[in-house]
Design a protein around this motif. Structure first.
Motif, PDB file in Angstrom:
ATOM      1  N   ARG A 180       0.844  -1.212   0.000  1.00 18.56           N
ATOM      2  CA  ARG A 180       0.000   0.000   0.000  1.00 18.56           C
ATOM      3  C   ARG A 180       0.876   1.258   0.000  1.00 18.56           C
ATOM      4  N   LEU A 181       1.978   1.230   0.729  1.00 17.68           N
ATOM      5  CA  LEU A 181       2.893   2.373   0.709  1.00 17.68           C
ATOM      6  C   LEU A 181       3.481   2.566  -0.689  1.00 17.68           C
ATOM      7  N   LYS A 182       3.823   1.467  -1.348  1.00 19.42           N
ATOM      8  CA  LYS A 182       4.389   1.570  -2.695  1.00 19.42           C
ATOM      9  C   LYS A 182       3.366   2.151  -3.666  1.00 19.42           C
ATOM     10  N   ASP A 183       2.146   1.691  -3.564  1.00 26.52           N
ATOM     11  CA  ASP A 183       1.109   2.222  -4.450  1.00 26.52           C
ATOM     12  C   ASP A 183       0.826   3.694  -4.189  1.00 26.52           C
ATOM     13  N   ALA A 184       1.087   4.136  -2.968  1.00 23.88           N
ATOM     14  CA  ALA A 184       0.904   5.551  -2.633  1.00 23.88           C
ATOM     15  C   ALA A 184       2.147   6.379  -2.934  1.00 23.88           C
ATOM     16  N   GLY A 185       3.221   5.736  -3.427  1.00 24.67           N
ATOM     17  CA  GLY A 185       4.455   6.452  -3.734  1.00 24.67           C
ATOM     18  C   GLY A 185       5.254   6.848  -2.513  1.00 24.67           C
ATOM     19  N   ARG A 186       5.066   6.142  -1.404  1.00 23.30           N
ATOM     20  CA  ARG A 186       5.723   6.521  -0.154  1.00 23.30           C
ATOM     21  C   ARG A 186       6.674   5.444   0.380  1.00 23.30           C
ATOM     22  N   LEU A 187       6.922   4.405  -0.389  1.00 23.87           N
ATOM     23  CA  LEU A 187       7.761   3.306   0.101  1.00 23.87           C
ATOM     24  C   LEU A 187       9.238   3.671  -0.023  1.00 23.87           C
ATOM     25  N   ARG A 188       9.977   3.544   1.090  1.00 25.12           N
ATOM     26  CA  ARG A 188      11.399   3.882   1.107  1.00 25.12           C
ATOM     27  C   ARG A 188      12.242   2.601   0.999  1.00 25.12           C
ATOM     28  N   GLN A 216      12.536   0.366   3.979  1.00 28.06           N
ATOM     29  CA  GLN A 216      11.339  -0.389   4.321  1.00 28.06           C
ATOM     30  C   GLN A 216      11.260  -1.680   3.507  1.00 28.06           C
TER      31      GLN A 216
END
Length: 392
Positions: free
Chosen positions: A311-319, A322
């Motif tokens: 979900r973070l990746k789909d929101a463009g927020r995955l570091r 992580q």
């Protein structure tokens, strides 16, 4: 004695309710392909070390090759759907998921992210359909965790590039029609799209493997491989480019390893429910139930972590750190689950009739490729402390 309706391990976590209808449909479609096409044959492919080449086109028809990329014949799904497909594929075998990961997240992604429009048009539709196979040449015999030290070199010769060096542990290498090769140049690290029939490029299949036997692994040798200037990936500058590709592949592993764990656990549950000792199924003994409960907890926690990272990746927020957290945890727990399942299976567990030990053998490779557990531990240590422990 109290009886209850048996549950599959992930049912206890209610995970289906966390997915969209499309995500569930994709997972179901891939699972059906795995049950019908892969699982009946994977033990034979593992034992012989010869997965069929035509399988790539079947995976292309299924739509899983580069499925998270947009255009060029790719399905354009979200990251969670790609992760779920990886999970289902690795429930068959880590080597088969590796084929898909290398094709989509390394070979295709490197061209998609850093290539010219001409390179994209030439290769991505063929790679998405599986009519062409790709590989990714970064790791070298002496430089795995430290790719910055690579010795493969590209020098300019008139309007061309000339490459010399070698790459090791290259998935799909002996099957590939095109290789993304990373090399040192006088201007820093650069990437090149190299058709594998280019003179001077040879691929040698690595044999006598004890792990990932249902996957082709090769060494690539480059001897005065001459390429036109158009072979260079125009947007790839420095080590960050191949590392970004690796991060894409690691994301798939975060989900994928759980497939091996789930398959090991579910097959072991079925075995324990029918294997009778001392006049009762061994699933009814307390020590066996403790093992099953502990493994279910780790599988479920790993799934919830993977889904959150998706979900973070789909929101463009995955570091990147992580992704390291997910790979470190989920592969470590998956291999522990596969090994523990083997103990419940007893002597049957050392045969290819049951998948747990095959999964455990495969996960030995997954534990160390796309960076070792030690490297991911240090990534997390640096994120927590602000201090790098990679040297010294």
């Amino acid at each position: 004695m109290t009886t209850a309706t048996p549950r599959r391990p992930l049912e206890l976590f209610g995970v289906d309710g966390l997915l969209t209808d499309e995500e569930r449909e994709i997972a179901t479609t891939v699972r059906r392909f795995v049950e019908d096409r892969l699982k009946p044959n994977v033990a034979e492919w593992f034992e012989s070390g010869t997965p069929p080449r035509e399988l790539t086109q079947e995976l292309g028809s299924l739509g899983v090759l580069g499925m998270h990329l947009q255009g060029y014949g790719c399905a354009g799904t979200n990251a969670v759907s790609y992760g779920l497909a990886c999970l289902e594929l690795e429930a068959a075998d880590s080597g088969l998921r590796s084929l898909v990961s290398v094709q989509g997240s390394l070979s295709m992604f490197s061209i998609y992210r850093y290539g010219s429009e001409e390179q994209k048009q030439q290769w991505l539709p063929r790679l998405a359909s599986g009519t062409a196979i790709g590989c990714f040449g970064l790791t070298e015999p002496d430089f795995g965790s430290n790719p910055a030290g690579m010795r493969t070199h590209a020098r300019r010769s008139g309007g061309d590039w000339v490459l010399n060096g070698s790459k090791m542990w290259i998935t799909n290498g002996s099957l590939a029609d095109v290789a993304t090769i990373w090399a040192q140049t006088d201007e820093g690290i650069r990437g090149f799209v190299v058709p594998t029939d280019t003179p001077g490029l040879t691929a040698t299949k690595i044999t006598r493997k004890l792990s990932l036997r249902a996957s082709v692994t090769s060494e690539l040798s480059l001897s005065d491989v001459r390429l036109p200037a158009s072979a260079e990936l125009p947007e790839a500058r420095g080590l960050g480019a191949p590392l970004a590709c690796l991060n894409e592949a690691r994301f798939g592993i975060v989900f994928g390893a759980l497939g091996a764990a789930r398959d090991s656990l579910e097959s072991t549950l079925d075995y324990a429910s029918t294997r009778v000792q001392f006049d009762r199924p061994i699933a009814g003994f307390q020590l066996t139930q403790q093992k099953l409960a502990d493994m279910t907890l780790e599988l479920g926690k790993g799934y919830l972590l993977a889904l959150h990272l998706g979900r973070l990746k789909d929101a463009g927020r995955l570091r990147p750190e992580q992704v390291s957290l997910g790979k470190l945890n989920n592969v470590r727990e998956a291999i522990a689950i596969a090994r523990e399942c083997r103990t419940i299976l007893g002597g049957s567990g050392i045969t290819l009739e049951y998948p747990a030990l095959r999964h455990a053998n495969n996960l030995e490779s997954v534990l160390t490729y796309e960076d070792t557990s030690e490297m991911h531990t240090l990534v997390l240590g640096q994120a927590l402390t602000g201090l790098s422990a990679f040297r010294g």
